[in-house]
Motif scaffolding. Structure first.
Motif, PDB file in Angstrom:
ATOM      1  N   GLY A 195       0.772  -1.201   0.156  1.00  0.00           N
ATOM      2  CA  GLY A 195      -0.159   0.093  -0.163  1.00  0.00           C
ATOM      3  C   GLY A 195       0.692   1.302  -0.162  1.00  0.00           C
ATOM      4  O   GLY A 195       0.193   2.285   0.196  1.00  0.00           O
ATOM      5  N   GLN A 196       2.255   1.160   0.147  1.00  0.00           N
ATOM      6  CA  GLN A 196       2.954   2.436   0.025  1.00  0.00           C
ATOM      7  C   GLN A 196       3.338   2.906  -1.292  1.00  0.00           C
ATOM      8  O   GLN A 196       3.212   2.031  -2.217  1.00  0.00           O
ATOM      9  CB  GLN A 196       4.162   2.255   0.940  1.00  0.00           C
ATOM     10  CG  GLN A 196       4.148   2.038   2.564  1.00  0.00           C
ATOM     11  CD  GLN A 196       5.105   2.030   3.245  1.00  0.00           C
ATOM     12  OE1 GLN A 196       6.286   1.388   2.958  1.00  0.00           O
ATOM     13  NE2 GLN A 196       5.250   3.017   4.335  1.00  0.00           N
ATOM     14  N   ASP A 197       3.911   4.076  -1.551  1.00  0.00           N
ATOM     15  CA  ASP A 197       4.458   4.547  -2.704  1.00  0.00           C
ATOM     16  C   ASP A 197       6.043   4.420  -2.319  1.00  0.00           C
ATOM     17  O   ASP A 197       6.435   4.476  -1.275  1.00  0.00           O
ATOM     18  CB  ASP A 197       4.323   5.887  -2.878  1.00  0.00           C
ATOM     19  CG  ASP A 197       2.732   5.980  -3.128  1.00  0.00           C
ATOM     20  OD1 ASP A 197       1.875   5.449  -3.474  1.00  0.00           O
ATOM     21  OD2 ASP A 197       2.191   7.451  -3.080  1.00  0.00           O
ATOM     22  N   VAL A 198       6.729   4.065  -3.596  1.00  0.00           N
ATOM     23  CA  VAL A 198       8.274   3.656  -3.227  1.00  0.00           C
ATOM     24  C   VAL A 198       8.967   4.702  -4.351  1.00  0.00           C
ATOM     25  O   VAL A 198       8.425   4.508  -5.562  1.00  0.00           O
ATOM     26  CB  VAL A 198       8.503   2.187  -3.433  1.00  0.00           C
ATOM     27  CG1 VAL A 198      10.105   2.097  -3.235  1.00  0.00           C
ATOM     28  CG2 VAL A 198       7.666   1.214  -2.633  1.00  0.00           C
ATOM     29  N   THR A 199       9.792   5.468  -3.885  1.00  0.00           N
ATOM     30  CA  THR A 199      10.726   6.159  -4.597  1.00  0.00           C
ATOM     31  C   THR A 199      11.865   5.698  -5.101  1.00  0.00           C
ATOM     32  O   THR A 199      12.891   4.835  -4.151  1.00  0.00           O
ATOM     33  CB  THR A 199      10.958   7.739  -4.017  1.00  0.00           C
ATOM     34  OG1 THR A 199       9.719   8.384  -3.623  1.00  0.00           O
ATOM     35  CG2 THR A 199      11.720   8.539  -4.983  1.00  0.00           C
ATOM     36  N   VAL A 200      12.477   5.552  -6.418  1.00  0.00           N
ATOM     37  CA  VAL A 200      13.445   4.604  -6.928  1.00  0.00           C
ATOM     38  C   VAL A 200      14.272   5.100  -8.125  1.00  0.00           C
ATOM     39  O   VAL A 200      13.475   6.155  -8.644  1.00  0.00           O
ATOM     40  CB  VAL A 200      12.862   3.213  -7.316  1.00  0.00           C
ATOM     41  CG1 VAL A 200      12.219   2.367  -6.065  1.00  0.00           C
ATOM     42  CG2 VAL A 200      11.891   3.386  -8.641  1.00  0.00           C
ATOM     43  N   GLN A 201      15.404   4.933  -8.069  1.00  0.00           N
ATOM     44  CA  GLN A 201      15.999   5.006  -9.237  1.00  0.00           C
ATOM     45  C   GLN A 201      16.162   3.607  -9.979  1.00  0.00           C
ATOM     46  O   GLN A 201      16.111   2.500  -9.170  1.00  0.00           O
ATOM     47  CB  GLN A 201      17.574   5.350  -9.007  1.00  0.00           C
ATOM     48  CG  GLN A 201      17.897   6.741  -8.305  1.00  0.00           C
ATOM     49  CD  GLN A 201      18.132   7.798  -9.542  1.00  0.00           C
ATOM     50  OE1 GLN A 201      17.375   7.871 -10.697  1.00  0.00           O
ATOM     51  NE2 GLN A 201      18.803   8.673  -9.082  1.00  0.00           N
TER      52      GLN A 201
ATOM     53  N   ARG B 229      11.900   8.159  -9.685  1.00  0.00           N
ATOM     54  CA  ARG B 229      10.472   8.221  -9.896  1.00  0.00           C
ATOM     55  C   ARG B 229       9.749   7.552  -8.686  1.00  0.00           C
ATOM     56  O   ARG B 229      10.282   6.583  -7.779  1.00  0.00           O
ATOM     57  CB  ARG B 229       9.929   7.115 -11.053  1.00  0.00           C
ATOM     58  CG  ARG B 229       8.724   7.515 -11.451  1.00  0.00           C
ATOM     59  CD  ARG B 229       8.267   6.548 -12.556  1.00  0.00           C
ATOM     60  NE  ARG B 229       6.611   6.657 -12.974  1.00  0.00           N
ATOM     61  CZ  ARG B 229       6.144   5.806 -13.540  1.00  0.00           C
ATOM     62  NH1 ARG B 229       6.653   4.582 -14.246  1.00  0.00           N
ATOM     63  NH2 ARG B 229       5.071   5.804 -13.809  1.00  0.00           N
ATOM     64  N   THR B 230       8.706   8.186  -8.347  1.00  0.00           N
ATOM     65  CA  THR B 230       7.725   7.398  -7.199  1.00  0.00           C
ATOM     66  C   THR B 230       6.570   6.432  -7.740  1.00  0.00           C
ATOM     67  O   THR B 230       5.887   7.054  -8.592  1.00  0.00           O
ATOM     68  CB  THR B 230       7.260   8.696  -6.209  1.00  0.00           C
ATOM     69  OG1 THR B 230       8.284   9.269  -5.818  1.00  0.00           O
ATOM     70  CG2 THR B 230       6.216   8.010  -5.181  1.00  0.00           C
ATOM     71  N   LEU B 231       6.795   5.398  -7.405  1.00  0.00           N
ATOM     72  CA  LEU B 231       5.644   4.213  -8.103  1.00  0.00           C
ATOM     73  C   LEU B 231       4.776   3.933  -6.782  1.00  0.00           C
ATOM     74  O   LEU B 231       4.934   3.973  -5.844  1.00  0.00           O
ATOM     75  CB  LEU B 231       6.656   3.025  -8.057  1.00  0.00           C
ATOM     76  CG  LEU B 231       7.730   2.775  -9.082  1.00  0.00           C
ATOM     77  CD1 LEU B 231       8.481   1.587  -9.026  1.00  0.00           C
ATOM     78  CD2 LEU B 231       7.316   3.482 -10.649  1.00  0.00           C
ATOM     79  N   ILE B 232       3.475   3.912  -7.467  1.00  0.00           N
ATOM     80  CA  ILE B 232       2.398   3.403  -6.636  1.00  0.00           C
ATOM     81  C   ILE B 232       2.572   1.916  -6.524  1.00  0.00           C
ATOM     82  O   ILE B 232       2.388   1.083  -7.654  1.00  0.00           O
ATOM     83  CB  ILE B 232       1.146   3.956  -7.260  1.00  0.00           C
ATOM     84  CG1 ILE B 232       1.059   5.438  -7.236  1.00  0.00           C
ATOM     85  CG2 ILE B 232      -0.075   3.348  -6.312  1.00  0.00           C
ATOM     86  CD1 ILE B 232      -0.304   5.792  -7.780  1.00  0.00           C
TER      87      ILE B 232
ATOM     88  N   SER C   7       6.719   6.396   1.310  1.00  0.00           N
ATOM     89  CA  SER C   7       5.645   7.032   1.830  1.00  0.00           C
ATOM     90  C   SER C   7       4.261   6.529   1.775  1.00  0.00           C
ATOM     91  O   SER C   7       4.044   5.646   0.963  1.00  0.00           O
ATOM     92  CB  SER C   7       5.620   8.542   1.082  1.00  0.00           C
ATOM     93  OG  SER C   7       5.185   8.104  -0.424  1.00  0.00           O
ATOM     94  N   GLY C   8       3.336   7.024   2.465  1.00  0.00           N
ATOM     95  CA  GLY C   8       1.906   6.580   2.709  1.00  0.00           C
ATOM     96  C   GLY C   8       2.039   5.626   3.845  1.00  0.00           C
ATOM     97  O   GLY C   8       2.779   5.480   4.857  1.00  0.00           O
ATOM     98  N   GLY C   9       0.945   4.753   3.708  1.00  0.00           N
ATOM     99  CA  GLY C   9       0.992   3.669   4.870  1.00  0.00           C
ATOM    100  C   GLY C   9       0.403   4.559   5.937  1.00  0.00           C
ATOM    101  O   GLY C   9      -0.575   5.186   6.005  1.00  0.00           O
ATOM    102  N   ASP C  10       0.762   4.000   7.271  1.00  0.00           N
ATOM    103  CA  ASP C  10       0.373   4.466   8.438  1.00  0.00           C
ATOM    104  C   ASP C  10       0.949   5.677   9.012  1.00  0.00           C
ATOM    105  O   ASP C  10       0.954   5.873  10.303  1.00  0.00           O
ATOM    106  CB  ASP C  10       0.307   3.313   9.701  1.00  0.00           C
ATOM    107  CG  ASP C  10       1.685   2.644   9.506  1.00  0.00           C
ATOM    108  OD1 ASP C  10       2.730   3.291   9.276  1.00  0.00           O
ATOM    109  OD2 ASP C  10       1.613   1.794  10.587  1.00  0.00           O
ATOM    110  N   GLN C  11       1.698   6.433   8.331  1.00  0.00           N
ATOM    111  CA  GLN C  11       2.580   7.380   8.959  1.00  0.00           C
ATOM    112  C   GLN C  11       1.413   8.611   9.343  1.00  0.00           C
ATOM    113  O   GLN C  11       0.707   8.933   8.259  1.00  0.00           O
ATOM    114  CB  GLN C  11       3.494   7.854   7.804  1.00  0.00           C
ATOM    115  CG  GLN C  11       4.711   6.786   7.695  1.00  0.00           C
ATOM    116  CD  GLN C  11       5.685   7.512   6.627  1.00  0.00           C
ATOM    117  OE1 GLN C  11       6.619   8.289   7.254  1.00  0.00           O
ATOM    118  NE2 GLN C  11       5.592   7.407   5.294  1.00  0.00           N
TER     119      GLN C  11
END
Length: 326
Positions: free
Chosen positions: A212-218, A241-244, A290-294
């Protein structure tokens, strides 16, 4: 006969008066110099780098000049104009202590370090800052004819993996990394594997990727059958890029789950878990989640209570041109 006491001449009186005025001015100046300068109201920021900060101050903040404070000094590369930058930026309204706009909590933004992308005010603050730094910026702004203060908490994220090396299994594609972090993939002889391969190359110590998070990657990707690169965030003019995570291809989603921020992962994804035609080989640097339960919390100073803020404000994202990963 009484003695007559001599009186000073008018010229002497004027000289004495001028001398007394000069002494008084010196004393007043000395007293003024000893007074402590006016202090800007305290703004407290807690939380680890990369986590959603908790900011404490007593609103409303009075108008003051712009200031920048480095709370955490990073050890990464210095930011350079016209190159990619990854930021977590949270903007608080000094008038009431709330977040400026209602946006996703802890959202990560990938941008080019230009005035157009980050804004004219933040541009000189960011140029020369080091990745891994947390900055607090106080900035007066005028919106709709009203002056107010903003408090910005900026985490300058790393743009490359920074984990501990892992020894890959034999027979897999090999990866060479240039000084700037760009990976090059060399494919072995033979047919590709028919199942998903997940091989960490660097093991980071950051947050774990959760569903369920977004992940920022190279990333860099090649097709096994042709050996040709099909996409890379390392290409000129592109940014990380940030991936859903739930919306990307199954092999990438499954391969990144449970990996940690700071890791570099080699993925070999069979066609059934990719685009249906080619076996994809990806080298992915996990930069942020990012996202999740923060939660994002803004606290007033003691005695005024605390308020939970709903969201975060960040600069607009740069154009990422799209990729075949989703």
């Amino acid at each position: 006969m009484a003695q007559r006491i001599p009186t000073p001449s008018r010229r002497a009186s004027r000289v004495l008066a001028a001398w007394l005025v000069a002494v008084l001015l010196v004393l007043l100046s000395a007293c003024t110099d000893k007074q402590p300068p006016a202090q800007a109201p305290e703004v407290g920021v807690t939380g680890a780098f990369g986590s959603v900060p908790v900011v404490t101050f007593t609103p409303p903040l009075p108008l003051a000049e712009s200031s920048v404070e480095t709370l955490i000094e990073g050890d990464g590369r210095e930011l350079v104009a016209d190159e990619p930058v990854v930021l977590t930026l949270t903007a608080y309204d000094g008038e009431d202590g709330g977040l400026v706009e209602n946006r996703q909590v802890g959202e990560v933004r990938t941008l080019m370090l230009t005035q157009e992308d980050v804004g004219a005010d933040l541009y000189p603050v960011l140029v020369g800052a080091r990745e891994g730094s947390r900055l607090v910026v106080r900035q007066p702004v005028n919106e709709q004819g009203k002056d107010r203060m903003l408090v910005l908490v900026i985490d300058v994220r790393y743009t490359t993996a920074r984990g501990e090396p892992e020894t890959p299994a034999e027979g897999l594609p090999t990866v060479a990394v240039a000084e700037d972090g760009t990976p090059t993939i060399t494919l072995p002889e033979g047919d590709p594997p028919d199942k998903l391969i997940v091989q960490p190359l660097l093991r980071g110590d950051g947050a774990q990727v959760r569903p369920g998070q977004d992940v920022t990657v190279q990333y860099t990707g090649v097709a096994w059958e042709s050996g040709e690169m099909y996409d890379s965030t390392w290409a000129d003019g592109k940014v990380p890029r940030t991936l859903i995570l739930e919306d990307t291809i199954p092999g990438l989603r499954d391969g990144l789950l449970d990996q940690t921020v700071g890791s570099q992962v080699l993925l070999v994804i069979p066609p059934a878990q990719a685009r249906g035609t080619d076996t994809l080989v990806l080298v992915v640097d996990v930069l942020a989640v990012s996202g999740g339960d923060q939660d994002s919390v803004v606290e007033n100073s003691p005695g005024t209570g605390a308020k939970e803020a709903p969201a975060e404000t960040t600069p607009a994202p740069a154009d990422t041109d799209g990729t075949p990963l989703d």
